[in-house]
Design a protein around this motif. Structure first.
Motif, PDB file in Angstrom:
ATOM      1  N   UNK A 141       0.835  -1.203   0.000  1.00  0.00           N
ATOM      2  CA  UNK A 141       0.000   0.000   0.000  1.00  0.00           C
ATOM      3  C   UNK A 141       0.873   1.258   0.000  1.00  0.00           C
ATOM      4  N   UNK A 142       1.896   1.266   0.825  1.00  0.00           N
ATOM      5  CA  UNK A 142       2.781   2.433   0.888  1.00  0.00           C
ATOM      6  C   UNK A 142       3.525   2.631  -0.428  1.00  0.00           C
ATOM      7  N   UNK A 143       4.028   1.561  -1.023  1.00  0.00           N
ATOM      8  CA  UNK A 143       4.735   1.690  -2.303  1.00  0.00           C
ATOM      9  C   UNK A 143       3.820   2.288  -3.367  1.00  0.00           C
ATOM     10  N   UNK A 144       2.569   1.915  -3.326  1.00  0.00           N
ATOM     11  CA  UNK A 144       1.627   2.359  -4.344  1.00  0.00           C
ATOM     12  C   UNK A 144       1.132   3.777  -4.100  1.00  0.00           C
ATOM     13  N   UNK A 145       0.842   4.113  -2.843  1.00  0.00           N
ATOM     14  CA  UNK A 145       0.167   5.374  -2.552  1.00  0.00           C
ATOM     15  C   UNK A 145       1.070   6.446  -1.916  1.00  0.00           C
ATOM     16  N   UNK A 146       2.053   6.031  -1.142  1.00  0.00           N
ATOM     17  CA  UNK A 146       2.869   7.013  -0.406  1.00  0.00           C
ATOM     18  C   UNK A 146       4.252   6.430  -0.153  1.00  0.00           C
ATOM     19  N   UNK A 147       5.045   6.266  -1.205  1.00  0.00           N
ATOM     20  CA  UNK A 147       6.327   5.544  -1.068  1.00  0.00           C
ATOM     21  C   UNK A 147       7.355   6.240  -0.189  1.00  0.00           C
ATOM     22  N   UNK A 148       7.228   7.550   0.010  1.00  0.00           N
ATOM     23  CA  UNK A 148       8.070   8.261   0.984  1.00  0.00           C
ATOM     24  C   UNK A 148       7.108   8.767   2.053  1.00  0.00           C
ATOM     25  N   UNK A 180       9.482  10.634  15.463  1.00  0.00           N
ATOM     26  CA  UNK A 180       9.048  10.687  14.065  1.00  0.00           C
ATOM     27  C   UNK A 180      10.123  10.184  13.109  1.00  0.00           C
ATOM     28  N   UNK A 181       9.685   9.649  11.974  1.00  0.00           N
ATOM     29  CA  UNK A 181      10.643   9.172  10.971  1.00  0.00           C
ATOM     30  C   UNK A 181       9.945   9.016   9.619  1.00  0.00           C
ATOM     31  N   UNK A 182      10.745   8.995   8.580  1.00  0.00           N
ATOM     32  CA  UNK A 182      10.271   8.736   7.225  1.00  0.00           C
ATOM     33  C   UNK A 182      10.500   7.269   6.870  1.00  0.00           C
ATOM     34  N   UNK A 183       9.539   6.687   6.157  1.00  0.00           N
ATOM     35  CA  UNK A 183       9.700   5.341   5.617  1.00  0.00           C
ATOM     36  C   UNK A 183       9.872   5.441   4.106  1.00  0.00           C
ATOM     37  N   UNK A 184      11.001   4.936   3.599  1.00  0.00           N
ATOM     38  CA  UNK A 184      11.263   4.897   2.160  1.00  0.00           C
ATOM     39  C   UNK A 184      11.093   3.445   1.731  1.00  0.00           C
ATOM     40  N   UNK A 185      10.157   3.187   0.816  1.00  0.00           N
ATOM     41  CA  UNK A 185       9.734   1.810   0.557  1.00  0.00           C
ATOM     42  C   UNK A 185       9.978   1.320  -0.869  1.00  0.00           C
ATOM     43  N   UNK A 186      10.344   2.221  -1.792  1.00  0.00           N
ATOM     44  CA  UNK A 186      10.589   1.791  -3.180  1.00  0.00           C
ATOM     45  C   UNK A 186      12.085   1.665  -3.458  1.00  0.00           C
ATOM     46  N   UNK A 187      12.426   0.732  -4.317  1.00  0.00           N
ATOM     47  CA  UNK A 187      13.827   0.414  -4.615  1.00  0.00           C
ATOM     48  C   UNK A 187      14.628   1.640  -5.032  1.00  0.00           C
ATOM     49  N   UNK A 188      14.131   2.363  -6.007  1.00  0.00           N
ATOM     50  CA  UNK A 188      14.918   3.481  -6.550  1.00  0.00           C
ATOM     51  C   UNK A 188      15.131   4.572  -5.500  1.00  0.00           C
ATOM     52  N   UNK A 189      14.139   4.795  -4.642  1.00  0.00           N
ATOM     53  CA  UNK A 189      14.295   5.796  -3.581  1.00  0.00           C
ATOM     54  C   UNK A 189      15.272   5.315  -2.510  1.00  0.00           C
ATOM     55  N   UNK A 190      15.229   4.019  -2.199  1.00  0.00           N
ATOM     56  CA  UNK A 190      16.167   3.449  -1.235  1.00  0.00           C
ATOM     57  C   UNK A 190      17.592   3.595  -1.732  1.00  0.00           C
ATOM     58  N   UNK A 191      17.817   3.289  -3.010  1.00  0.00           N
ATOM     59  CA  UNK A 191      19.158   3.434  -3.585  1.00  0.00           C
ATOM     60  C   UNK A 191      19.615   4.884  -3.523  1.00  0.00           C
ATOM     61  N   UNK A 192      18.703   5.811  -3.777  1.00  0.00           N
ATOM     62  CA  UNK A 192      19.054   7.235  -3.742  1.00  0.00           C
ATOM     63  C   UNK A 192      19.501   7.661  -2.345  1.00  0.00           C
ATOM     64  N   UNK A 193      18.792   7.193  -1.328  1.00  0.00           N
ATOM     65  CA  UNK A 193      19.167   7.534   0.048  1.00  0.00           C
ATOM     66  C   UNK A 193      20.450   6.813   0.453  1.00  0.00           C
ATOM     67  N   UNK A 194      20.515   5.542   0.137  1.00  0.00           N
ATOM     68  CA  UNK A 194      21.629   4.700   0.579  1.00  0.00           C
ATOM     69  C   UNK A 194      22.972   5.131  -0.010  1.00  0.00           C
ATOM     70  N   UNK A 251      10.924  11.807  -3.755  1.00  0.00           N
ATOM     71  CA  UNK A 251       9.589  11.310  -4.069  1.00  0.00           C
ATOM     72  C   UNK A 251       8.501  12.346  -3.906  1.00  0.00           C
ATOM     73  N   UNK A 252       8.826  13.618  -4.181  1.00  0.00           N
ATOM     74  CA  UNK A 252       7.827  14.670  -4.045  1.00  0.00           C
ATOM     75  C   UNK A 252       7.620  15.156  -2.626  1.00  0.00           C
ATOM     76  N   UNK A 253       8.398  14.671  -1.679  1.00  0.00           N
ATOM     77  CA  UNK A 253       8.288  15.086  -0.276  1.00  0.00           C
ATOM     78  C   UNK A 253       9.562  15.829   0.135  1.00  0.00           C
ATOM     79  N   UNK A 254       9.407  16.750   1.081  1.00  0.00           N
ATOM     80  CA  UNK A 254      10.559  17.482   1.587  1.00  0.00           C
ATOM     81  C   UNK A 254      10.987  16.897   2.919  1.00  0.00           C
TER      82      UNK A 254
END
Length: 336
Positions: A33-40, A50-64, A311-314
């Motif tokens: 659900x998060x990957x589809x609707x709110x991946x960050x 508080x914390x951010x959850x990064x759930x998609x592969x390409x976003x994880x690679x970008x952070x990592x 992912x469109x979030x700040x």
């Protein structure tokens, strides 16, 4: 809890670190659900802040891969108290995992030779012999605990060998790994004081082994390599012990969990087991698929050092960001 995967996402965000999610095996639909609707995804309330959850592969690679923006320093665990301990004299864990380049790279290079494929291949005959020995003692027609009897025993035997730790004391490695990964009240230790006392015992044990190795000729085990390398000799006692804690957990949890996940996966998917038996040449790809499907390291954290758009979030400077590998490895995550 099940509604959390199906209904409107709560305003304060989903705390996907909630152990109940995994105990009830609900992580699949929630992460989907998060990957589809709110991946960050931002969670404003959790036991760890508080914390951010990064759930998609390409976003994880970008952070990592962006060490300049997303720092590992004191941030790889969502529960930072567990990593740091309680009190000024607490024994920290995690070693170079909690460092950024270039310090991370310098300390990591100390153990790289021992864990390189060219060195590990030297152990293949020993691993096969031990696997045959453990499997050969299993009861036939009786129930038994696979995780305890096989996964833990084989993992501890090989971890002791790689570290250069006395084989007869290998269950101490499991105990220390469980303590490192746990917190008071989870069934391993009763208090932070007890936890730190046992971690200090671990540190004293490995510092003694280090000093013994320094008085001997260099060998191929990890303790000897760390004792003799110039970079290892530059480590303080605390840094040495902290890096050993990382090796213990890294060699224990990942391996034993993957062994158990393998058996469970083939039990749940007998047609895949039949394919593997018919074509043993698929073993290498089967191992990779098991690790992808049952990710032994579910997540790691970072701390933003500046404002960043993802992912469109700040994400604001100082925010905690969790990369959920268990989600990024799944279908629909944009994995390339």
């Amino acid at each position: 809890m099940e509604d959390a995967a199906l209904d409107v996402l709560p305003a304060e965000g989903l705390d996907v670190s909630d152990p109940a999610i995994f105990a009830q095996n609900l992580q699949g639909p929630i992460f989907e659900r998060l990957r589809r609707e709110d991946p960050v995804h931002y969670c404003s309330k959790s036991p760890y802040g508080p914390y951010w959850s990064v759930t998609r592969y390409k976003d994880i690679v970008e952070v990592d891969s962006n060490h300049g923006v997303f720092s590992s320093a004191g941030a790889t665990s969502l529960d930072e108290v567990r990593a740091k301990g309680v009190g000024d004299d607490a024994t920290p864990i995690g070693g170079f995992l909690n460092m950024d380049p270039p310090g991370h790279d310098t300390q990591r290079k100390i153990v790289t030779p021992a864990l390189a494929p060219s060195n590990l291949v030297k152990f293949q005959d020993l691993i096969r012999a031990r696997a045959r020995g453990v499997l050969g003692t299993l009861p036939i027609g009786e129930e038994f605990d696979w995780a305890k009897t096989v996964s833990v025993e084989l993992t501890m035997l090989m971890l002791a060998t790689l570290l250069g730790f006395p084989s007869e004391g290998r269950l101490r490695l499991k105990r220390w790994s469980d303590i490192i990964a746990g917190v008071p009240g989870d069934g391993v230790v009763d208090s932070w004081e007890q936890r730190d006392q046992e971690l200090k015992e671990m540190a004293r044990t490995f510092l003694m082994l280090r000093d013994e190795r320094r008085a001997q000729e260099p060998a191929s085990d990890l303790i000897s390599i760390m004792a003799h390398s110039p970079e290892g000799q530059a480590l303080s006692d605390m840094e040495f012990a902290s890096n050993v804690s990382l090796l213990i957990v890294g060699g224990n949890d990942t391996t034993r969990n993957s062994m158990s996940a393998t058996v469970m996966s083939f039990h749940d998917n007998p047609e895949e087991w039949a394919k593997l038996k018919a074509n043993p040449a698929m073993i290498d790809s089967a191992v990779s698929e098991i690790i992808r499907c049952h990710t032994p390291i579910m997540a790691q954290g970072r701390r933003a050092t500046q404002d960043y758009e993802l992912g469109g979030k700040t994400i604001r400077k100082g925010d905690k960001v969790m990369m959920w590998y268990i989600s990024g490895n799944r279908k629909g995550s944009g994995k390339r």
